[in-house]
Motif scaffolding. Structure first.
Motif, PDB file in Angstrom:
ATOM      1  N   GLY A 180       0.845  -1.186   0.000  1.00  0.00           N
ATOM      2  CA  GLY A 180       0.000   0.000   0.000  1.00  0.00           C
ATOM      3  C   GLY A 180       0.879   1.234   0.000  1.00  0.00           C
ATOM      4  N   LEU A 181       0.719   2.098  -0.998  1.00  0.00           N
ATOM      5  CA  LEU A 181       1.655   3.204  -1.174  1.00  0.00           C
ATOM      6  C   LEU A 181       0.928   4.519  -1.394  1.00  0.00           C
ATOM      7  CD1 LEU A 181       4.700   3.750  -1.337  1.00  0.00           C
ATOM      8  CD2 LEU A 181       4.549   3.444  -3.810  1.00  0.00           C
ATOM      9  N   ASP A 182       1.358   5.522  -0.652  1.00  0.00           N
ATOM     10  CA  ASP A 182       0.859   6.883  -0.801  1.00  0.00           C
ATOM     11  C   ASP A 182       1.863   7.653  -1.652  1.00  0.00           C
ATOM     12  OD1 ASP A 182      -0.049   9.450  -0.595  1.00  0.00           O
ATOM     13  OD2 ASP A 182       0.018   9.558   1.594  1.00  0.00           O
ATOM     14  N   THR A 183       1.464   8.045  -2.855  1.00  0.00           N
ATOM     15  CA  THR A 183       2.401   8.723  -3.756  1.00  0.00           C
ATOM     16  C   THR A 183       2.754  10.122  -3.283  1.00  0.00           C
ATOM     17  OG1 THR A 183       0.582   9.504  -5.153  1.00  0.00           O
ATOM     18  CG2 THR A 183       1.618   7.408  -5.756  1.00  0.00           C
ATOM     19  N   ASP A 184       1.944  10.696  -2.410  1.00  0.00           N
ATOM     20  CA  ASP A 184       2.245  12.038  -1.906  1.00  0.00           C
ATOM     21  C   ASP A 184       3.312  12.020  -0.822  1.00  0.00           C
ATOM     22  OD1 ASP A 184       0.369  13.238  -3.556  1.00  0.00           O
ATOM     23  OD2 ASP A 184      -1.256  12.982  -2.096  1.00  0.00           O
ATOM     24  N   ASP A 185       3.486  10.867  -0.163  1.00  0.00           N
ATOM     25  CA  ASP A 185       4.425  10.809   0.955  1.00  0.00           C
ATOM     26  C   ASP A 185       5.098   9.433   1.015  1.00  0.00           C
ATOM     27  OD1 ASP A 185       5.788  11.652   3.200  1.00  0.00           O
ATOM     28  OD2 ASP A 185       4.190  11.067   4.581  1.00  0.00           O
ATOM     29  N   PRO A 186       5.789   9.023  -0.063  1.00  0.00           N
ATOM     30  CA  PRO A 186       6.404   7.702  -0.076  1.00  0.00           C
ATOM     31  C   PRO A 186       7.673   7.672   0.767  1.00  0.00           C
ATOM     32  CG  PRO A 186       6.985   8.868  -2.069  1.00  0.00           C
ATOM     33  CD  PRO A 186       6.030   9.766  -1.315  1.00  0.00           C
ATOM     34  N   ASP A 187       7.936   6.552   1.398  1.00  0.00           N
ATOM     35  CA  ASP A 187       9.167   6.420   2.170  1.00  0.00           C
ATOM     36  C   ASP A 187      10.010   5.291   1.585  1.00  0.00           C
ATOM     37  OD1 ASP A 187      10.721   5.056   4.655  1.00  0.00           O
ATOM     38  OD2 ASP A 187      10.528   7.222   4.942  1.00  0.00           O
ATOM     39  N   PRO A 188      11.285   5.519   1.337  1.00  0.00           N
ATOM     40  CA  PRO A 188      12.123   4.484   0.713  1.00  0.00           C
ATOM     41  C   PRO A 188      12.179   3.179   1.498  1.00  0.00           C
ATOM     42  CG  PRO A 188      13.224   6.612   0.637  1.00  0.00           C
ATOM     43  CD  PRO A 188      12.016   6.783   1.502  1.00  0.00           C
ATOM     44  N   SER A 189      12.192   3.254   2.844  1.00  0.00           N
ATOM     45  CA  SER A 189      12.299   2.025   3.639  1.00  0.00           C
ATOM     46  C   SER A 189      11.074   1.141   3.462  1.00  0.00           C
ATOM     47  CB  SER A 189      12.500   2.361   5.114  1.00  0.00           C
ATOM     48  OG  SER A 189      11.409   3.098   5.637  1.00  0.00           O
ATOM     49  N   LEU A 190       9.904   1.739   3.313  1.00  0.00           N
ATOM     50  CA  LEU A 190       8.674   0.977   3.092  1.00  0.00           C
ATOM     51  C   LEU A 190       8.699   0.282   1.741  1.00  0.00           C
ATOM     52  CD1 LEU A 190       5.698   0.252   3.761  1.00  0.00           C
ATOM     53  CD2 LEU A 190       5.060   2.464   2.754  1.00  0.00           C
ATOM     54  N   VAL A 191       9.075   1.030   0.707  1.00  0.00           N
ATOM     55  CA  VAL A 191       9.115   0.458  -0.645  1.00  0.00           C
ATOM     56  C   VAL A 191      10.164  -0.651  -0.725  1.00  0.00           C
ATOM     57  CG1 VAL A 191       9.409   0.965  -3.093  1.00  0.00           C
ATOM     58  CG2 VAL A 191       8.367   2.675  -1.578  1.00  0.00           C
ATOM     59  N   GLU A 192      11.338  -0.409  -0.141  1.00  0.00           N
ATOM     60  CA  GLU A 192      12.405  -1.408  -0.192  1.00  0.00           C
ATOM     61  C   GLU A 192      12.007  -2.687   0.548  1.00  0.00           C
ATOM     62  OE1 GLU A 192      17.192  -1.643  -0.217  1.00  0.00           O
ATOM     63  OE2 GLU A 192      16.269   0.025   0.856  1.00  0.00           O
ATOM     64  N   PHE A 193      11.318  -2.553   1.682  1.00  0.00           N
ATOM     65  CA  PHE A 193      10.869  -3.730   2.420  1.00  0.00           C
ATOM     66  C   PHE A 193       9.976  -4.592   1.535  1.00  0.00           C
ATOM     67  CE2 PHE A 193       8.132  -6.248   5.069  1.00  0.00           C
ATOM     68  CZ  PHE A 193       8.903  -6.598   6.170  1.00  0.00           C
ATOM     69  N   ALA A 194       9.058  -3.976   0.817  1.00  0.00           N
ATOM     70  CA  ALA A 194       8.129  -4.724  -0.027  1.00  0.00           C
ATOM     71  C   ALA A 194       8.846  -5.396  -1.198  1.00  0.00           C
ATOM     72  CB  ALA A 194       7.038  -3.796  -0.534  1.00  0.00           C
ATOM     73  N   PHE A 195       9.744  -4.672  -1.863  1.00  0.00           N
ATOM     74  CA  PHE A 195      10.496  -5.271  -2.968  1.00  0.00           C
ATOM     75  C   PHE A 195      11.348  -6.429  -2.466  1.00  0.00           C
ATOM     76  CE2 PHE A 195       9.413  -1.660  -5.638  1.00  0.00           C
ATOM     77  CZ  PHE A 195       9.482  -2.183  -6.921  1.00  0.00           C
ATOM     78  N   ASP A 196      12.002  -6.242  -1.324  1.00  0.00           N
ATOM     79  CA  ASP A 196      12.838  -7.296  -0.755  1.00  0.00           C
ATOM     80  C   ASP A 196      12.010  -8.538  -0.430  1.00  0.00           C
ATOM     81  OD1 ASP A 196      15.505  -8.088   0.565  1.00  0.00           O
ATOM     82  OD2 ASP A 196      14.072  -8.359   2.199  1.00  0.00           O
ATOM     83  N   ALA A 197      10.800  -8.337   0.116  1.00  0.00           N
ATOM     84  CA  ALA A 197       9.925  -9.478   0.421  1.00  0.00           C
ATOM     85  C   ALA A 197       9.544 -10.221  -0.850  1.00  0.00           C
ATOM     86  CB  ALA A 197       8.672  -8.996   1.150  1.00  0.00           C
TER      87      ALA A 197
END
Length: 314
Positions: A180-197
């Motif tokens: 689940g991603l908010d394009t107005d306030d994305p955080d790299p650690s959240l995105v990286e966690f999901a890609f890594d999973a």
């Protein structure tokens, strides 16, 4: 210091399901697994205050709010759980620890040294979703490392697609990871966690973005198809632009982008039915009057039918 996958264990069905999930995750990550029991010390009964046959291992819906089992009870839980996990997950290093204190506070502190903390929650009878108690919510709200909530009864096969016979099988590929991603306030650690999973599971990543128009557009949006199409295109383009560098960083991951009109929580809960893991964020806000989880993450925690990873970020 080498981090661990840490799980809160109290002998309840939901904590055992969490331990199984944590063992699988530890194997995927090549990390040790730590079993942790937390609670206030339980005084020994006196001749005038018998236990009246009560079973000290009968706990509530999560980690015990009132105290840990006596030392001999925790010792049995630890031995049986660790031995079973070693048999079912060979190669995973497993340790166990008992800590005094309030579970919500202690587990949030324990999470600081973990790659992630895993907790169990009771599944809702008859419908999908979690029953997240006060301990789970307190830990999610205060931990500054990722926390994963796992339903009671969660099976390894639940994370996988169906085999040729139409039955979910641990031998089949993993279901997608959903972010689940908010394009107005994305955080790299959240995105990286999901890609890594997704990389570790050798599966695709489904990125879900829910959007609503600004208030001054909302009134006429439902009847203005041209305006709706324009806003939809803007939101979809923003999501594509945000994910472009991540696609380059993780070229092996198939990414499915979904920018959808409406409440993000509804779309994420719907996506959880076909997911191996839901990944959502929680902004860390240190306030004197407490910590909020956020309405979208709170809704997903209670209604997702897949395990939920909450990733705190600044």
């Amino acid at each position: 210091m080498r981090r661990t996958v840490t799980v809160g264990l109290d002998g309840s069905p939901e904590s055992r399901a969490a331990a199984e999930w944590a063992a699988r995750e530890a194997k995927l990550r090549g990390l040790p697994l730590k079993l942790v029991n937390v609670g206030e010390p339980v005084p020994a009964p006196t001749a005038r205050e018998p236990l009246l046959g009560a079973d000290p291992l009968q706990h509530g819906s999560e980690l015990s709010e009132t105290g840990a089992p006596p030392a001999e009870g925790w010792g049995r839980i630890r031995r049986e759980s660790a031995e079973g996990l070693r048999l079912r997950h060979p190669g995973v290093e497993i340790t166990a620890e008992q800590l005094p204190g309030r579970p919500g506070e202690v587990l949030a502190h324990v999470a600081e040294d973990a790659a992630l903390l895993v907790l169990g929650s009771r599944g809702l009878s008859g419908v999908g979703g979690f029953l997240v108690g006060s301990v789970g919510l307190a830990v999610v709200a205060h931990a500054e490392r990722p926390v994963v909530l796992v339903r009671a009864g969660e099976q390894a096969a639940d994370e996988h697609l169906m085999d040729p016979t139409g039955i979910p099988s641990a031998a089949a590929p993993y279901r997608p990871v959903v972010l689940g991603l908010d394009t107005d306030d994305p955080d790299p650690s959240l995105v990286e966690f999901a890609f890594d999973a997704a990389v570790r599971r050798v599966t695709s990543l489904r990125v879900v973005h829910g959007w609503n128009p600004p208030p001054y557009y909302a009134y006429g949006l439902s009847s203005d198809l041209e305006l709706h199409t324009e806003l939809s295109g803007q939101q979809a383009s923003a999501l594509t632009d945000l994910l472009r560098p991540w696609r380059q960083k993780f070229p092996a991951v198939e990414v499915v982008e979904e920018s959808r009109y409406g409440t993000a929580a509804i779309h994420l809960v719907d996506a959880s039915r076909e997911a191996s893991l839901i990944v959502v964020g929680r902004r860390i806000r240190r306030r004197p009057l407490g910590v909020r989880i956020g309405p979208i993450t709170h809704a997903v925690l209670h209604h997702s039918t897949a395990p939920v990873a909450v990733v705190p970020h600044g």
